[in-house]
Write a protein that holds these residues in place. Structure first.
Motif, PDB file in Angstrom:
ATOM      1  N   SER A  72     -16.243  10.999   3.664  1.00 23.65           N
ATOM      2  CA  SER A  72     -15.869   9.582   3.625  1.00 23.65           C
ATOM      3  C   SER A  72     -14.701   9.353   2.679  1.00 23.65           C
ATOM      4  CB  SER A  72     -17.055   8.729   3.180  1.00 23.65           C
ATOM      5  OG  SER A  72     -18.114   8.855   4.082  1.00 23.65           O
ATOM      6  N   ALA A  73     -14.752   9.982   1.523  1.00 25.56           N
ATOM      7  CA  ALA A  73     -13.668   9.839   0.554  1.00 25.56           C
ATOM      8  C   ALA A  73     -12.374  10.433   1.101  1.00 25.56           C
ATOM      9  CB  ALA A  73     -14.048  10.517  -0.762  1.00 25.56           C
ATOM     10  N   ALA A  74     -12.472  11.547   1.799  1.00 29.49           N
ATOM     11  CA  ALA A  74     -11.276  12.166   2.378  1.00 29.49           C
ATOM     12  C   ALA A  74     -10.654  11.266   3.438  1.00 29.49           C
ATOM     13  CB  ALA A  74     -11.631  13.531   2.972  1.00 29.49           C
ATOM     14  N   ILE A  75     -11.481  10.601   4.219  1.00 25.76           N
ATOM     15  CA  ILE A  75     -10.962   9.685   5.238  1.00 25.76           C
ATOM     16  C   ILE A  75     -10.251   8.511   4.583  1.00 25.76           C
ATOM     17  CG2 ILE A  75     -11.666   8.046   7.022  1.00 25.76           C
ATOM     18  CD1 ILE A  75     -13.841  10.096   7.804  1.00 25.76           C
ATOM     19  N   VAL A  76     -10.864   7.941   3.537  1.00 23.95           N
ATOM     20  CA  VAL A  76     -10.245   6.808   2.827  1.00 23.95           C
ATOM     21  C   VAL A  76      -8.902   7.217   2.238  1.00 23.95           C
ATOM     22  CG1 VAL A  76     -10.484   5.294   0.812  1.00 23.95           C
ATOM     23  CG2 VAL A  76     -12.409   5.607   2.361  1.00 23.95           C
ATOM     24  N   VAL A  77      -8.853   8.371   1.580  1.00 22.77           N
ATOM     25  CA  VAL A  77      -7.608   8.831   0.959  1.00 22.77           C
ATOM     26  C   VAL A  77      -6.546   9.106   2.027  1.00 22.77           C
ATOM     27  CG1 VAL A  77      -6.584  10.751  -0.330  1.00 22.77           C
ATOM     28  CG2 VAL A  77      -8.695   9.710  -1.123  1.00 22.77           C
ATOM     29  N   ALA A  78      -6.937   9.686   3.161  1.00 23.56           N
ATOM     30  CA  ALA A  78      -5.971   9.981   4.223  1.00 23.56           C
ATOM     31  C   ALA A  78      -5.394   8.702   4.820  1.00 23.56           C
ATOM     32  CB  ALA A  78      -6.635  10.822   5.310  1.00 23.56           C
ATOM     33  N   VAL A  79      -6.237   7.697   5.027  1.00 22.60           N
ATOM     34  CA  VAL A  79      -5.745   6.428   5.577  1.00 22.60           C
ATOM     35  C   VAL A  79      -4.799   5.752   4.582  1.00 22.60           C
ATOM     36  CG1 VAL A  79      -6.466   4.094   6.224  1.00 22.60           C
ATOM     37  CG2 VAL A  79      -7.682   6.074   7.127  1.00 22.60           C
ATOM     38  N   ILE A  80      -5.172   5.724   3.302  1.00 20.84           N
ATOM     39  CA  ILE A  80      -4.308   5.114   2.285  1.00 20.84           C
ATOM     40  C   ILE A  80      -2.979   5.852   2.208  1.00 20.84           C
ATOM     41  CG2 ILE A  80      -4.042   4.740  -0.196  1.00 20.84           C
ATOM     42  CD1 ILE A  80      -7.034   4.151  -0.294  1.00 20.84           C
ATOM     43  N   PHE A  81      -3.018   7.180   2.206  1.00 17.66           N
ATOM     44  CA  PHE A  81      -1.790   7.970   2.142  1.00 17.66           C
ATOM     45  C   PHE A  81      -0.907   7.695   3.356  1.00 17.66           C
ATOM     46  CE2 PHE A  81       0.658  11.864   2.953  1.00 17.66           C
ATOM     47  CZ  PHE A  81       1.341  11.954   1.766  1.00 17.66           C
ATOM     48  N   GLY A  82      -1.515   7.615   4.532  1.00 16.85           N
ATOM     49  CA  GLY A  82      -0.744   7.336   5.741  1.00 16.85           C
ATOM     50  C   GLY A  82      -0.074   5.972   5.693  1.00 16.85           C
ATOM     51  N   MET A  84       0.716   4.351   2.964  1.00 19.98           N
ATOM     52  CA  MET A  84       1.723   4.340   1.899  1.00 19.98           C
ATOM     53  C   MET A  84       3.032   4.995   2.336  1.00 19.98           C
ATOM     54  SD  MET A  84       0.971   2.771  -0.879  1.00 19.98           S
ATOM     55  CE  MET A  84       0.267   1.455   0.060  1.00 19.98           C
ATOM     56  N   LEU A  85       2.993   5.793   3.394  1.00 20.06           N
ATOM     57  CA  LEU A  85       4.224   6.400   3.884  1.00 20.06           C
ATOM     58  C   LEU A  85       5.160   5.370   4.506  1.00 20.06           C
ATOM     59  CD1 LEU A  85       2.934   9.729   5.455  1.00 20.06           C
ATOM     60  CD2 LEU A  85       4.232   9.438   3.354  1.00 20.06           C
ATOM     61  N   ILE A  86       4.611   4.261   5.023  1.00 18.66           N
ATOM     62  CA  ILE A  86       5.462   3.245   5.644  1.00 18.66           C
ATOM     63  C   ILE A  86       5.856   2.128   4.687  1.00 18.66           C
ATOM     64  CG2 ILE A  86       4.519   3.708   7.926  1.00 18.66           C
ATOM     65  CD1 ILE A  86       2.975   1.063   7.668  1.00 18.66           C
ATOM     66  N   VAL A  87       5.226   2.060   3.502  1.00 19.04           N
ATOM     67  CA  VAL A  87       5.510   0.971   2.560  1.00 19.04           C
ATOM     68  C   VAL A  87       6.976   0.942   2.112  1.00 19.04           C
ATOM     69  CG1 VAL A  87       4.994   0.105   0.231  1.00 19.04           C
ATOM     70  CG2 VAL A  87       3.152   0.622   1.806  1.00 19.04           C
ATOM     71  N   PRO A  88       7.595   2.070   1.733  1.00 15.35           N
ATOM     72  CA  PRO A  88       9.002   1.984   1.300  1.00 15.35           C
ATOM     73  C   PRO A  88       9.926   1.427   2.381  1.00 15.35           C
ATOM     74  CG  PRO A  88       8.088   4.089   0.653  1.00 15.35           C
ATOM     75  CD  PRO A  88       7.066   3.429   1.526  1.00 15.35           C
ATOM     76  N   LEU A  92      11.999  -2.045   1.799  1.00 12.71           N
ATOM     77  CA  LEU A  92      13.462  -2.073   1.895  1.00 12.71           C
ATOM     78  C   LEU A  92      13.936  -3.027   2.987  1.00 12.71           C
ATOM     79  CD1 LEU A  92      14.312   1.695   1.403  1.00 12.71           C
ATOM     80  CD2 LEU A  92      14.747  -0.187  -0.180  1.00 12.71           C
ATOM     81  N   TRP A  93      13.208  -3.076   4.102  1.00  9.21           N
ATOM     82  CA  TRP A  93      13.573  -3.983   5.182  1.00  9.21           C
ATOM     83  C   TRP A  93      13.438  -5.432   4.737  1.00  9.21           C
ATOM     84  CZ3 TRP A  93      10.231  -7.089   8.353  1.00  9.21           C
ATOM     85  CH2 TRP A  93      10.880  -7.687   9.429  1.00  9.21           C
ATOM     86  N   ILE A  94      12.326  -5.756   4.071  1.00 15.13           N
ATOM     87  CA  ILE A  94      12.127  -7.120   3.569  1.00 15.13           C
ATOM     88  C   ILE A  94      13.098  -7.397   2.425  1.00 15.13           C
ATOM     89  CG2 ILE A  94      10.481  -8.635   2.395  1.00 15.13           C
ATOM     90  CD1 ILE A  94       8.287  -7.292   4.034  1.00 15.13           C
ATOM     91  N   GLY A  95      13.401  -6.382   1.622  1.00 10.15           N
ATOM     92  CA  GLY A  95      14.333  -6.547   0.506  1.00 10.15           C
ATOM     93  C   GLY A  95      15.744  -6.898   0.941  1.00 10.15           C
ATOM     94  N   ASN A  96      16.117  -6.563   2.165  1.00 13.55           N
ATOM     95  CA  ASN A  96      17.426  -6.977   2.667  1.00 13.55           C
ATOM     96  C   ASN A  96      17.534  -8.492   2.778  1.00 13.55           C
ATOM     97  OD1 ASN A  96      18.494  -4.407   2.908  1.00 13.55           O
ATOM     98  ND2 ASN A  96      17.710  -4.143   4.984  1.00 13.55           N
ATOM     99  N   TYR A  97      16.416  -9.137   3.063  1.00 15.54           N
ATOM    100  CA  TYR A  97      16.407 -10.594   3.185  1.00 15.54           C
ATOM    101  C   TYR A  97      16.174 -11.269   1.834  1.00 15.54           C
ATOM    102  CZ  TYR A  97      16.032  -9.425   8.084  1.00 15.54           C
ATOM    103  OH  TYR A  97      16.264  -8.909   9.324  1.00 15.54           O
TER     104      TYR A  97
END
Length: 132
Positions: A72-82, A84-88, A92-97
Motif C-alpha cells: 500500500s505504501a509503495a502504491i501511494v509513493v508511486a502515485v505521488i511520484f508520478g 510530481m513529474l508533471i508539476v514543473p 511553468l505553463w501557469i507561470g507564463n500567465y
C-alpha cells in the motif's frame, strides 16, 4: 528546547533564512508573494497540530486476500511520484500567465504530498487499535 549545538545551528539558520527572504522580498514582488504563500501554508500546518487525535476504531476483519502495508505504501509513493513529474510543467505553463499563481500552484502541489502522507498516518493510527 534545550540548547545544544543542533538547536543553535537551527536558530542561526532560521535567522539567516528569514533575513535572506526579507531582503529578496524587498527586491522582488514575486518573491514576496512566494514567501507570503509559504508563511500562510506554514500557519495552516501549525494549526493542524491542534486537531484531536484519531479515535481507535475496531473494524471487523474482512475475509479475503489482504494487501500488505508495504504494498500500500509503495502504491501511494508511486502515485505521488508520478504526479510530481508533471508539476514543473504545469507550474511553468501557469507561470507564463501569472508568476504568483504559478508559485501558489507549486506550493499547493508540494504541500499536497505531505497532506496525503499525514492523512495516511492518521488512518494507520486509527487502525492500530484493532491490532494492539
Amino acid at each position: 528546547m534545550k540548547l545544544n549545538v543542533f538547536s543553535i545551528i537551527l536558530y542561526v539558520g532560521t535567522a539567516v533564512t528569514v533575513a535572506a527572504l526579507a531582503y529578496a522580498s524587498y527586491q522582488s514582488a514575486t518573491v514576496a508573494w512566494s514567501v507570503g504563500i509559504c508563511v500562510a501554508i506554514g500557519l495552516v500546518v501549525y494549526a493542524f497540530r491542534f486537531l484531536p487525535e484519531p479515535k481507535k476504531v475496531a473494524r471487523p476483519v474482512a475475509a479475503g486476500p489482504q494487501r500488505s502495508p508495504a504494498a500500500s505504501a509503495a502504491i501511494v509513493v508511486a502515485v505521488i511520484f508520478g504526479l510530481m513529474l508533471i508539476v514543473p510543467t504545469v507550474v511553468l505553463w501557469i507561470g507564463n500567465y501569472s508568476p504568483e499563481l504559478g508559485a501558489l500552484i507549486g506550493a499547493v502541489a508540494l504541500m499536497a504530498i505531505f497532506l496525503i502522507l499525514w492523512l495516511r498516518s492518521r488512518y494507520q493510527q486509527s487502525r492500530s487499535g484493532e491490532e494492539g
